[in-house]
Scaffold this motif. Sequence first.
Motif, PDB file in Angstrom:
ATOM      1  N   GLY A  96      67.052  47.896 -29.318  1.00  0.00           N
ATOM      2  CA  GLY A  96      66.298  48.693 -30.286  1.00  0.00           C
ATOM      3  C   GLY A  96      65.581  49.835 -29.608  1.00  0.00           C
ATOM      4  O   GLY A  96      65.320  49.794 -28.407  1.00  0.00           O
ATOM      5  N   ILE A  97      65.297  50.863 -30.399  1.00  0.00           N
ATOM      6  CA  ILE A  97      64.482  51.980 -29.928  1.00  0.00           C
ATOM      7  C   ILE A  97      63.529  52.385 -31.046  1.00  0.00           C
ATOM      8  O   ILE A  97      63.798  52.133 -32.234  1.00  0.00           O
ATOM      9  N   THR A  98      62.425  52.989 -30.650  1.00  0.00           N
ATOM     10  CA  THR A  98      61.524  53.607 -31.617  1.00  0.00           C
ATOM     11  C   THR A  98      61.096  54.961 -31.070  1.00  0.00           C
ATOM     12  O   THR A  98      61.077  55.178 -29.861  1.00  0.00           O
ATOM     13  N   ILE A  99      60.759  55.845 -31.988  1.00  0.00           N
ATOM     14  CA  ILE A  99      60.172  57.135 -31.650  1.00  0.00           C
ATOM     15  C   ILE A  99      58.806  57.153 -32.304  1.00  0.00           C
ATOM     16  O   ILE A  99      58.670  56.886 -33.506  1.00  0.00           O
ATOM     17  N   VAL A 100      57.796  57.436 -31.481  1.00  0.00           N
ATOM     18  CA  VAL A 100      56.403  57.264 -31.886  1.00  0.00           C
ATOM     19  C   VAL A 100      55.660  58.584 -31.722  1.00  0.00           C
ATOM     20  O   VAL A 100      55.895  59.312 -30.759  1.00  0.00           O
ATOM     21  N   LYS A 101      54.764  58.878 -32.655  1.00  0.00           N
ATOM     22  CA  LYS A 101      53.938  60.082 -32.583  1.00  0.00           C
ATOM     23  C   LYS A 101      52.470  59.671 -32.503  1.00  0.00           C
ATOM     24  O   LYS A 101      52.035  58.740 -33.178  1.00  0.00           O
ATOM     25  N   ARG A 102      51.734  60.403 -31.692  1.00  0.00           N
ATOM     26  CA  ARG A 102      50.293  60.207 -31.612  1.00  0.00           C
ATOM     27  C   ARG A 102      49.624  61.058 -32.673  1.00  0.00           C
ATOM     28  O   ARG A 102      49.901  62.242 -32.807  1.00  0.00           O
ATOM     29  N   ILE A 103      48.740  60.423 -33.450  1.00  0.00           N
ATOM     30  CA  ILE A 103      47.927  61.131 -34.437  1.00  0.00           C
ATOM     31  C   ILE A 103      46.487  60.708 -34.155  1.00  0.00           C
ATOM     32  O   ILE A 103      46.058  59.638 -34.575  1.00  0.00           O
ATOM     33  N   GLY A 104      45.782  61.549 -33.414  1.00  0.00           N
ATOM     34  CA  GLY A 104      44.422  61.197 -33.020  1.00  0.00           C
ATOM     35  C   GLY A 104      44.428  59.974 -32.139  1.00  0.00           C
ATOM     36  O   GLY A 104      45.068  59.954 -31.089  1.00  0.00           O
ATOM     37  N   GLU A 105      43.757  58.932 -32.568  1.00  0.00           N
ATOM     38  CA  GLU A 105      43.684  57.686 -31.807  1.00  0.00           C
ATOM     39  C   GLU A 105      44.595  56.611 -32.400  1.00  0.00           C
ATOM     40  O   GLU A 105      44.401  55.416 -32.166  1.00  0.00           O
ATOM     41  N   GLU A 106      45.599  57.046 -33.151  1.00  0.00           N
ATOM     42  CA  GLU A 106      46.575  56.138 -33.755  1.00  0.00           C
ATOM     43  C   GLU A 106      47.979  56.527 -33.282  1.00  0.00           C
ATOM     44  O   GLU A 106      48.214  57.655 -32.854  1.00  0.00           O
ATOM     45  N   THR A 107      48.886  55.582 -33.385  1.00  0.00           N
ATOM     46  CA  THR A 107      50.296  55.864 -33.165  1.00  0.00           C
ATOM     47  C   THR A 107      51.020  55.646 -34.483  1.00  0.00           C
ATOM     48  O   THR A 107      50.727  54.695 -35.212  1.00  0.00           O
ATOM     49  N   ASP A 108      51.933  56.539 -34.782  1.00  0.00           N
ATOM     50  CA  ASP A 108      52.724  56.466 -35.996  1.00  0.00           C
ATOM     51  C   ASP A 108      54.182  56.266 -35.585  1.00  0.00           C
ATOM     52  O   ASP A 108      54.751  57.108 -34.885  1.00  0.00           O
ATOM     53  N   TYR A 109      54.761  55.163 -35.987  1.00  0.00           N
ATOM     54  CA  TYR A 109      56.150  54.868 -35.650  1.00  0.00           C
ATOM     55  C   TYR A 109      57.052  55.619 -36.629  1.00  0.00           C
ATOM     56  O   TYR A 109      57.216  55.231 -37.780  1.00  0.00           O
ATOM     57  N   LEU A 110      57.614  56.746 -36.142  1.00  0.00           N
ATOM     58  CA  LEU A 110      58.387  57.659 -36.989  1.00  0.00           C
ATOM     59  C   LEU A 110      59.760  57.123 -37.352  1.00  0.00           C
ATOM     60  O   LEU A 110      60.220  57.310 -38.477  1.00  0.00           O
ATOM     61  N   ALA A 111      60.433  56.534 -36.371  1.00  0.00           N
ATOM     62  CA  ALA A 111      61.823  56.126 -36.598  1.00  0.00           C
ATOM     63  C   ALA A 111      62.168  54.980 -35.667  1.00  0.00           C
ATOM     64  O   ALA A 111      61.553  54.798 -34.620  1.00  0.00           O
ATOM     65  N   GLU A 112      63.180  54.246 -36.059  1.00  0.00           N
ATOM     66  CA  GLU A 112      63.681  53.166 -35.221  1.00  0.00           C
ATOM     67  C   GLU A 112      65.161  52.969 -35.468  1.00  0.00           C
ATOM     68  O   GLU A 112      65.706  53.367 -36.506  1.00  0.00           O
ATOM     69  N   ASP A 113      65.799  52.374 -34.506  1.00  0.00           N
ATOM     70  CA  ASP A 113      67.185  51.927 -34.608  1.00  0.00           C
ATOM     71  C   ASP A 113      67.216  50.629 -33.826  1.00  0.00           C
ATOM     72  O   ASP A 113      67.075  50.642 -32.598  1.00  0.00           O
ATOM     73  N   ALA A 114      67.318  49.517 -34.515  1.00  0.00           N
ATOM     74  CA  ALA A 114      67.171  48.222 -33.848  1.00  0.00           C
ATOM     75  C   ALA A 114      67.976  47.143 -34.547  1.00  0.00           C
ATOM     76  O   ALA A 114      68.381  47.302 -35.705  1.00  0.00           O
TER      77      ALA A 114
ATOM     78  N   ASP B 204      66.806  44.467 -35.557  1.00  0.00           N
ATOM     79  CA  ASP B 204      65.947  43.890 -36.582  1.00  0.00           C
ATOM     80  C   ASP B 204      64.819  44.882 -36.854  1.00  0.00           C
ATOM     81  O   ASP B 204      64.510  45.729 -36.015  1.00  0.00           O
ATOM     82  N   THR B 205      64.206  44.775 -37.994  1.00  0.00           N
ATOM     83  CA  THR B 205      63.127  45.683 -38.366  1.00  0.00           C
ATOM     84  C   THR B 205      61.975  45.580 -37.379  1.00  0.00           C
ATOM     85  O   THR B 205      61.563  44.490 -36.993  1.00  0.00           O
ATOM     86  N   LEU B 206      61.455  46.742 -36.999  1.00  0.00           N
ATOM     87  CA  LEU B 206      60.299  46.777 -36.111  1.00  0.00           C
ATOM     88  C   LEU B 206      59.116  47.356 -36.871  1.00  0.00           C
ATOM     89  O   LEU B 206      58.574  46.696 -37.739  1.00  0.00           O
ATOM     90  N   TRP B 207      58.747  48.616 -36.601  1.00  0.00           N
ATOM     91  CA  TRP B 207      57.501  49.140 -37.139  1.00  0.00           C
ATOM     92  C   TRP B 207      57.611  50.524 -37.770  1.00  0.00           C
ATOM     93  O   TRP B 207      56.594  51.202 -37.934  1.00  0.00           O
ATOM     94  N   ALA B 208      58.798  50.996 -38.107  1.00  0.00           N
ATOM     95  CA  ALA B 208      58.929  52.344 -38.681  1.00  0.00           C
ATOM     96  C   ALA B 208      57.997  52.491 -39.873  1.00  0.00           C
ATOM     97  O   ALA B 208      57.908  51.616 -40.738  1.00  0.00           O
ATOM     98  N   GLY B 209      57.236  53.610 -39.871  1.00  0.00           N
ATOM     99  CA  GLY B 209      56.302  53.881 -40.950  1.00  0.00           C
ATOM    100  C   GLY B 209      54.937  53.237 -40.773  1.00  0.00           C
ATOM    101  O   GLY B 209      54.036  53.476 -41.565  1.00  0.00           O
ATOM    102  N   MET B 210      54.768  52.441 -39.719  1.00  0.00           N
ATOM    103  CA  MET B 210      53.484  51.775 -39.493  1.00  0.00           C
ATOM    104  C   MET B 210      52.677  52.537 -38.454  1.00  0.00           C
ATOM    105  O   MET B 210      53.218  53.283 -37.647  1.00  0.00           O
ATOM    106  N   GLN B 211      51.365  52.323 -38.486  1.00  0.00           N
ATOM    107  CA  GLN B 211      50.468  52.924 -37.508  1.00  0.00           C
ATOM    108  C   GLN B 211      49.680  51.823 -36.806  1.00  0.00           C
ATOM    109  O   GLN B 211      49.359  50.803 -37.417  1.00  0.00           O
ATOM    110  N   PHE B 212      49.385  52.081 -35.519  1.00  0.00           N
ATOM    111  CA  PHE B 212      48.609  51.147 -34.711  1.00  0.00           C
ATOM    112  C   PHE B 212      47.589  51.936 -33.909  1.00  0.00           C
ATOM    113  O   PHE B 212      47.841  53.094 -33.554  1.00  0.00           O
ATOM    114  N   PRO B 213      46.463  51.331 -33.555  1.00  0.00           N
ATOM    115  CA  PRO B 213      45.529  51.999 -32.641  1.00  0.00           C
ATOM    116  C   PRO B 213      46.248  52.310 -31.327  1.00  0.00           C
ATOM    117  O   PRO B 213      47.017  51.481 -30.825  1.00  0.00           O
ATOM    118  N   ILE B 214      45.990  53.481 -30.788  1.00  0.00           N
ATOM    119  CA  ILE B 214      46.710  53.926 -29.589  1.00  0.00           C
ATOM    120  C   ILE B 214      46.523  52.987 -28.415  1.00  0.00           C
ATOM    121  O   ILE B 214      47.423  52.827 -27.587  1.00  0.00           O
TER     122      ILE B 214
END
Length: 174
Positions: A45-63, A65-75
């Motif tokens: 699997g892979i994910t592409i993640v963007k930093r938005i302030g002090e959060e990470t936004d999981y932009l896309a994935e190819d895996a 099994d489902t991971l975190w696309a569309g979810m945000q986590f504290p950086i």
Amino acid sequence: MARLTVAERWKLLADTVDQLVHATSVDAVVDIVRPVARSIAQADGITIVKRIGEETDYLAEDAIDTLWAGMQFPIDKCLAGRAMVEEQTVIIPDITHVEGIPLNVYLATFIRSLIAVPIGDVKPTYAICAYWREAGPIDSDTVALMEALGRVIGGVIAVLEVLAIAEGRSSLAA
């Protein structure tokens, strides 16, 4: 997924670079990279993640099994965030031996080893991660390929940012 030789993986990366030079937006970059990054890394699997302030936004994935696309986590609670903050590649051969992150988030997935590569040279705002379902060492060819991919993506995004400014847009989102 078919296993590729190291030479085939570098060729796939070169072909991806050829496509990336024509990208006109970050979305286009993600659309080009997402379907091939897994093969380049020979990952589950892979994910592409963007930093938005002090959060990470999981932009896309190819895996697998489902991971975190569309979810945000504290950086500071994810390894992609760590790669961006520390401005260096994070290599985790065994996810159960990592401190400072909520392990349950990873153990709820298939992920047992990973590499997180920051995208961009100064204060990275993106990262690309590759994941494997088995714990174990991540070979130097994979590290080199993923870091090269990260550098190329960073270069393309930097050019897109300059073009956005030249066109009078305040950001790539405009």
